[in-house]
Design an enzyme around this catalytic site. Sequence first.
Site, short mmCIF file in Angstrom:
data_model
loop_
_atom_site.label_atom_id
_atom_site.label_comp_id
_atom_site.label_asym_id
_atom_site.label_seq_id
_atom_site.Cartn_x
_atom_site.Cartn_y
_atom_site.Cartn_z
N GLY A 20 8.51 -89.81 -16.92
CA GLY A 20 9.75 -90.27 -17.57
C GLY A 20 9.81 -91.79 -17.68
O GLY A 20 10.19 -92.33 -18.73
N TYR A 140 5.49 -72.38 -9.95
CA TYR A 140 5.72 -73.43 -10.95
C TYR A 140 5.28 -72.93 -12.33
O TYR A 140 5.98 -73.12 -13.33
CB TYR A 140 4.92 -74.66 -10.53
CG TYR A 140 5.01 -75.84 -11.44
CD1 TYR A 140 6.15 -76.63 -11.46
CD2 TYR A 140 3.95 -76.18 -12.27
CE1 TYR A 140 6.23 -77.73 -12.28
CE2 TYR A 140 4.02 -77.29 -13.09
CZ TYR A 140 5.15 -78.05 -13.10
OH TYR A 140 5.23 -79.15 -13.92
#
Length: 319
Positions: A20, A140
């Site tokens: 990010g 996941y």
Amino acid sequence: MHLVDPEASIYVAGHNGLLGRSIVNKLRANGYRNLLLRTSSELDLRAQRPVNDFFAENQPEYVILAAARVGGILANDQYPADFLGDNLCIQNNVLQAAKNSGVKRLIFLGSTCIYPREAPQPLKETALLTGPLEITNRWYAVAKIAGVVQCQALRRQHGCDFITLMATNLYGPGDNFDLASSHVLPALMRKFHEARIRGENRVSVWGSGKPRREFLYSEDMADACVFVLETPEDQLNRVAPDSMLNVGCGKDLSIRDLCVLLQEVIGTNCAFDFDLSKPDGTPRKLVDVSRLTQLGWQAPTSLRMGIQKTYTWYQAHCT
Ligand code: GDP
């Protein structure tokens, strides 16, 4: 190349994470001025109502969904419910809210662990759901598979321009260097560094050293995200009819060879041995990057250069 309006509002979910942060830097470097950013304490993406309120209030035009619970092979094993549950909640909340508020394009970050353990290498996007998953990160992987398929379903039923990028193992400045929860590259960087500083003569490497992994520098991944954000829809549809694009550097190496490269960059000839009580995980994870190559994107940073830059950052911030 169609450029997104520099004034367009772009929500980067997970802007404090390894990827990010790089995405924000890349967007700013490309002239985007209207970025929407919220820390996890300002906006808990696992809770639907605040996410809906945030979208209704801010009406982002574009979304890059880089928020996720991530971690290495042992963290996945220790916190299966968090890896599955948190990721399902985060992505479901954001994808639904993005659909309801009419987001123009959303980029969802998938992962190469979604592919079956025994799928032919290099892994093609079409290998999705063709066989059983690797056990160590199935929690996941199942969550991320649900996200990929949800993007496809929203596109099919509601015409949403939602695309998934399958990132191979990422590393870079700002990575997680915690030995219990990190991925292999930052973990071994720290271990070799500390061995050099402390004058120790042995580093413990988990598993057999034989598994092969592909590593992608986080800034290159951010570059790919912005590249895809700016690519016209018809071009994307042509190469990726399932709206999935693998992102990697196209080369892998064994964990043993990664150790040798780390030794060279860190400047140590400290020996290493293999802790066979720890899992190897999937034997190989190399993605087929031909879709992105067709669109004109290639990873610019070599593994050696990326490791050098990451090590410089590590020395400045973590030692
Ligand atoms: P994976 O790609 O999902 O398997 O996740 P990791 O990056 O955690 O592990 C990749 C491979 O590196 C596995 O075979 C690990 O056993 C191996 N490995 C070797 N030493 C380490 C270490 O110190 N930390 C981690 N996380 N993995 C290690």
